[in-house]
Design a protein around this motif. Structure first.
Motif, mmCIF file in Angstrom:
data_model
loop_
_atom_site.group_PDB
_atom_site.id
_atom_site.type_symbol
_atom_site.label_atom_id
_atom_site.label_comp_id
_atom_site.label_asym_id
_atom_site.label_seq_id
_atom_site.Cartn_x
_atom_site.Cartn_y
_atom_site.Cartn_z
ATOM 1 N N ARG A 11 5.288 11.181 4.685
ATOM 2 C CA ARG A 11 6.599 10.521 4.715
ATOM 3 C C ARG A 11 7.287 10.611 3.346
ATOM 4 O O ARG A 11 8.490 10.894 3.257
ATOM 5 C CB ARG A 11 6.441 9.062 5.133
ATOM 6 N N THR A 12 6.513 10.364 2.294
ATOM 7 C CA THR A 12 7.070 10.467 0.946
ATOM 8 C C THR A 12 7.518 11.894 0.650
ATOM 9 O O THR A 12 8.590 12.118 0.079
ATOM 10 C CB THR A 12 6.029 10.027 -0.098
ATOM 11 N N GLU B 220 0.848 -1.186 0.000
ATOM 12 C CA GLU B 220 0.000 0.000 0.000
ATOM 13 C C GLU B 220 0.887 1.240 0.000
ATOM 14 O O GLU B 220 1.975 1.226 0.565
ATOM 15 C CB GLU B 220 -0.907 0.001 1.224
ATOM 16 N N PRO B 221 0.437 2.295 -0.655
ATOM 17 C CA PRO B 221 1.230 3.525 -0.647
ATOM 18 C C PRO B 221 1.474 3.995 0.787
ATOM 19 O O PRO B 221 0.576 3.945 1.620
ATOM 20 C CB PRO B 221 0.343 4.525 -1.404
ATOM 21 N N GLU B 222 2.704 4.448 1.044
ATOM 22 C CA GLU B 222 2.990 4.921 2.387
ATOM 23 C C GLU B 222 2.372 6.296 2.594
ATOM 24 O O GLU B 222 1.884 6.923 1.655
ATOM 25 C CB GLU B 222 4.498 4.972 2.613
ATOM 26 N N ARG C 281 16.349 7.097 3.148
ATOM 27 C CA ARG C 281 14.893 7.062 3.250
ATOM 28 C C ARG C 281 14.273 6.362 2.046
ATOM 29 O O ARG C 281 13.284 5.630 2.177
ATOM 30 C CB ARG C 281 14.333 8.485 3.387
ATOM 31 N N VAL C 282 14.846 6.568 0.878
ATOM 32 C CA VAL C 282 14.358 5.890 -0.328
ATOM 33 C C VAL C 282 14.510 4.382 -0.171
ATOM 34 O O VAL C 282 13.603 3.603 -0.492
ATOM 35 C CB VAL C 282 15.112 6.386 -1.577
ATOM 36 N N ALA C 283 15.659 3.951 0.337
ATOM 37 C CA ALA C 283 15.922 2.517 0.495
ATOM 38 C C ALA C 283 14.932 1.857 1.449
ATOM 39 O O ALA C 283 14.578 0.681 1.286
ATOM 40 C CB ALA C 283 17.352 2.301 0.990
ATOM 41 N N ARG C 284 14.462 2.607 2.441
ATOM 42 C CA ARG C 284 13.548 2.049 3.448
ATOM 43 C C ARG C 284 12.075 2.215 3.082
ATOM 44 O O ARG C 284 11.206 1.689 3.773
ATOM 45 C CB ARG C 284 13.799 2.718 4.803
ATOM 46 N N SER C 285 11.811 2.941 2.012
ATOM 47 C CA SER C 285 10.431 3.256 1.651
ATOM 48 C C SER C 285 9.716 2.061 1.020
ATOM 49 O O SER C 285 10.333 1.179 0.421
ATOM 50 C CB SER C 285 10.410 4.436 0.675
ATOM 51 N N ARG C 286 8.373 2.049 1.128
ATOM 52 C CA ARG C 286 7.555 1.028 0.485
ATOM 53 C C ARG C 286 6.998 1.527 -0.847
ATOM 54 O O ARG C 286 6.293 0.793 -1.536
ATOM 55 C CB ARG C 286 6.373 0.643 1.392
#
Length: 201
Positions: A88-89, A82-84, A123-128
């Motif tokens: 946060r984005t 699901e979009p975060e 943050r990009v690496a940890r994002s969904r």
């Protein structure tokens, strides 16, 4: 419009399926979309490609993009992320563009800008939100200033008759950090598309 695949409704349907099945391996996703195209072509072979009612009936038989994606992901033991949270984005994208105003800070601007780029990459690496490929591409762009900024400074120093002046240094940093802006633009567009797909699928 000679092929039903070219119909705007069909293209939009397949685009949504493609976005929602991003976690699938690329080859598996290509196979899925090829099967869907074949089904649509066969089902509409004797129909007028411009007949919107017929196109809608066939797409309804296929199921919504969300239903198709969920079924395909379940077969591979995966789930659709699901979009975060939008905030946060947005914060991640803010860190991606932050290097440019930070470059204006006297003396310590460049280190601060690089730190912001590293935070954005983390943050990009940890994002969904983004796929592995998008994350890799964005990380390379965000960390590119480590190489591009010194190279740009060298070019400005050689090209200038006065060597590397403060103005040239600032310009070189701006050029060197431009890949971070590219990363932010790509990530923003991808996140927006994913949200649109989740909202309309």
């Amino acid at each position: 419009m000679n092929s039903p695949i070219e119909h705007p409704l069909v293209r939009a349907h397949f685009d949504a399926v493609s976005r929602l099945t991003a976690p699938l391996p690329a080859e598996r996703r290509r196979e899925l979309l090829a099967d869907l195209r074949e089904h649509v072509e066969v089902s509409l072979a004797d129909q007028d490609p411009a007949d919107e009612a017929a196109v809608r009936r066939v797409l309804d038989q296929l199921g919504s993009p969300r239903q198709i994606a969920d079924a395909a992901l379940a077969e591979d033991g995966l789930t659709r992320p699901e979009p975060e949270d939008r905030r946060r984005t947005t914060l991640t994208l803010l860190f991606a563009v932050l290097p440019f105003p930070l470059l204006l800070v006297p003396a310590i601007g460049a280190p601060l800008a690089l730190a912001a780029a590293v935070i954005a990459a983390t943050r990009v690496a940890r994002s969904r939100v983004w796929t592995r490929r998008q994350k890799t591409q964005a990380t390379l762009l965000l960390l590119a200033p480590v190489l591009t900024a010194p190279l740009a400074a060298g070019v400005f120093a050689v090209a200038s008759t006065h060597g590397l002046t403060a103005t040239n240094l600032l310009a070189a940093c701006a050029v060197g950090f431009s890949p971070a802006l590219v990363a932010a633009a790509l990530l923003s567009r991808s996140a927006s598309r994913q949200r649109d797909a989740a909202a309309t699928a």
